[in-house]
Design a protein around this motif. Structure first.
Motif, PDB file in Angstrom:
ATOM      1  N   UNK A 287       0.841  -1.209   0.000  1.00 51.17           N
ATOM      2  CA  UNK A 287       0.000   0.000   0.000  1.00 51.17           C
ATOM      3  C   UNK A 287       0.871   1.251   0.000  1.00 51.17           C
ATOM      4  N   UNK A 288       1.896   1.252   0.856  1.00 50.38           N
ATOM      5  CA  UNK A 288       2.788   2.416   0.938  1.00 50.38           C
ATOM      6  C   UNK A 288       3.501   2.643  -0.390  1.00 50.38           C
ATOM      7  N   UNK A 293       2.214   5.861  -6.767  1.00 55.68           N
ATOM      8  CA  UNK A 293       1.907   5.582  -8.170  1.00 55.68           C
ATOM      9  C   UNK A 293       0.600   6.249  -8.576  1.00 55.68           C
ATOM     10  N   UNK A 294       0.441   6.544  -9.870  1.00 57.85           N
ATOM     11  CA  UNK A 294      -0.856   7.057 -10.315  1.00 57.85           C
ATOM     12  C   UNK A 294      -1.955   6.026 -10.063  1.00 57.85           C
ATOM     13  N   UNK A 295      -3.168   6.514  -9.822  1.00 57.10           N
ATOM     14  CA  UNK A 295      -4.309   5.660  -9.470  1.00 57.10           C
ATOM     15  C   UNK A 295      -4.435   4.440 -10.389  1.00 57.10           C
ATOM     16  N   UNK A 296      -4.259   4.672 -11.682  1.00 55.43           N
ATOM     17  CA  UNK A 296      -4.483   3.605 -12.666  1.00 55.43           C
ATOM     18  C   UNK A 296      -3.514   2.440 -12.489  1.00 55.43           C
ATOM     19  N   UNK A 297      -2.349   2.711 -11.906  1.00 53.02           N
ATOM     20  CA  UNK A 297      -1.350   1.644 -11.756  1.00 53.02           C
ATOM     21  C   UNK A 297      -1.441   0.932 -10.412  1.00 53.02           C
ATOM     22  N   UNK A 298      -2.347   1.419  -9.549  1.00 54.66           N
ATOM     23  CA  UNK A 298      -2.455   0.764  -8.233  1.00 54.66           C
ATOM     24  C   UNK A 298      -3.281  -0.507  -8.331  1.00 54.66           C
TER      25      UNK A 298
END
Ligand code: 4AD
Ligand code: MG
Length: 478
Positions: A287-288, A293-298
């Motif tokens: 998570x950390x 990272x940009x939202x799309x890559x999470x």
């Protein structure tokens, strides 16, 4: 030394008793609180020290990384964050650690890249302690899974003259003097002069030897190091990795898929049951890491959600032919977003395609079956269409291929044909062919890449972080 108690055990030990703990200092706060880790578990033991009693000389030597022995009384903790603490009565420094030069500075969280360069010391961080405890648990779980089901552990050779996969990506083994190599008349190397009197290499797979054993002992598995000299500089490839290869007489492709799915689910459950504290830590680490990272890559799911999700859903079983149709018609393919566009049946699938199927289309683990014969190894059983073989690849989210396997070709004629087509020298494989000659029966097996499993379960993203000392092109440190 024998009277020491491990940190993992002290949390459940009786309070108001005296104990000796040995470990390494993680932090030392306010000249009073020493947190000590001995590797037995993630948690540190809080030790309360009296710096007046210790004196300045000793206090100065309590630094991060120092080896330490502490004796004192265990009490119910007064502070928050821990259940018990040890009131130090006697402290001994076992090994000093110079804070000026110690490469692991915990204050500013060291990056994984940096820690990879000092892999000999990275065991001392929380993350790598957790990873390698999980790795151990999974290795143990594998033996337990197979033992409980009546499989026999078979040690396949590490040095061999055969190329099991027929892919030619092998490390050679020789004692010949490379400065003065003996030659045959035609200029080729005279391996008759070599240690084994033939050309040998490190094994790429224990499968062929496992087949020999399975066709007598019924069900066997290997679990050993395998080596591939492929020049793949990726986050999923190692030059030296560990593989688990079960092989079962009388099994067909469906049995093989059932075994693979049962095994993977068992191992994930095993890790959840035995590594709860480490997995919770690794979940938070991920998570950390993803915060930046940009939202799309999470990830859409947290680590534990992802592991549980895999347990709860049956894996999707799809043929290669169906998968190609899905990929051909997929948005990324139509928009030209795949690096390797999918246009015709017969092409090998790239990791981007595998991950699309798993992560975007089916949104769960997938078992792909019945691949074109031309992109698979010679030993896979031919289907009646004479065009596809009874192969199976298990694909996992974030990983792509985690298992590769097949039902084996047990019919001598068909096997010989395939070997000829693929230029596999039958005369060097008579030992393998003997199983088909004498009492051949249907059988099947697969190979699980151990590090890919550890990668999945720990939520790490680079395979070099889940094996203690990774080997990859240009690197064989330690
Ligand atoms: O698909 P592979 O090449 O299959 C075999 O070797 C068969 N002989 C297995 C069998 O049927 N008994 O490799 C099996 C698995 C892959 O699915 C992957 O997980 C892992 O081994 N693997 C690697 N892992 C890390 N680094 C590499 N270079 C790997 N190559 C394969
Ligand atoms: Mg494969």
């Amino acid at each position: 030394m024998s009277k020491r108690i491990k940190v993992i055990d002290i949390f459940t030990a009786s309070v108001d008793q005296n104990y000796t703990v040995m470990g390494w200092v993680r932090t030392f706060r306010n000249n009073q609180f020493i947190s000590v880790n001995d590797g037995s578990c993630l948690a540190n033991l809080q030790v309360v020290a009296d710096s007046d009693k210790m004196g300045e000389d000793l206090t100065k030597r309590i630094t991060s990384g120092a080896g330490i022995s502490i004796s004192g009384k265990l009490i119910v903790s007064q502070g928050k964050g821990q259940s018990v603490e040890l009131i130090a009565e006697q402290i001994e420094i076992l090994g000093d650690c110079d804070p000026e030069t110690y490469p692991i500075q915990l204050k500013n969280r060291p990056s994984l890249e940096y820690l990879r360069e000092i892999a000999h010391l990275r065991f001392r961080t929380n993350a790598f302690g957790a990873i390698f405890r999980v790795r151990h648990a999974l290795a143990y779980g594998i033996h337990k899974f197979f033992n409980d089901r009546g499989f026999f552990y078979m040690h396949s050779p590490i040095i061999t003259a055969s190329d099991a996969e027929g892919a030619g990506e092998m490390f050679q083994v020789t004692t010949l003097n490379l400065k003065d190599v003996p030659k045959n008349e035609d200029g080729s190397v005279n391996f008759k002069e070599d240690f084994f009197e033939k050309h040998t290499n490190l094994t790429v797979s224990g499968q062929l030897e496992a087949e020999l054993a399975a066709l007598a002992l019924g069900q066997v598995y290997t679990f050993g190091p395998t080596f591939r000299a492929e020049n793949s500089n990726t986050t999923r490839h190692l030059a030296e990795f560990w593989m688990i290869e079960p092989e079962v007489a009388f099994n067909d492709l469906d049995d093989n898929m059932d075994l693979a799915e049962d095994m993977l689910k068992y191992l994930i459950q095993y890790a959840l049951d035995h590594c709860a504290e480490d997995l919770a830590f690794l979940e938070q680490r991920l998570l950390d890491e993803e915060k930046n990272k940009p939202q799309a890559e999470r990830s859409e799911m947290s680590l534990l959600q992802k592991l549980n999700f895999c347990l709860e859903h049956p894996f999707e079983r799809v043929s290669y032919t169906e998968a190609i149709e899905i990929l051909k018609n997929s948005k990324p393919n139509k928009r030209g977003q795949f690096q390797y566009p999918v246009d015709k049946w017969g092409a090998d699938l790239q990791s981007e395609h595998e991950r699309y199927l798993v992560e975007k289309h089916f949104k769960k683990p997938v078992i792909l079956t019945n691949y074109p014969k031309d992109i698979k190894a010679f030993y896979m059983r031919m289907n009646d269409d004479n065009n596809t073989v009874r192969a199976m690849d298990v694909l996992f989210p974030g990983i792509g291929e985690i298992i590769g396997g097949s039902q084996r070709e047990e019919r001598m004629e068909v096997l010989l044909n395939r070997m000829q087509e693929m230029h596999i020298p039958a005369d060097e494989m008579s030992w393998f062919l003997d199983t088909r000659k004498y009492g051949s029966v249907p059988h099947a097996g697969f190979g699980l890449g151990f590090e890919r499993l550890v990668l999945f379960v720990t939520g790490m993203t680079n395979i070099r972080d889940v094996i203690p000392f990774p080997r990859f092109p240009g690197s064989a440190e330690f």
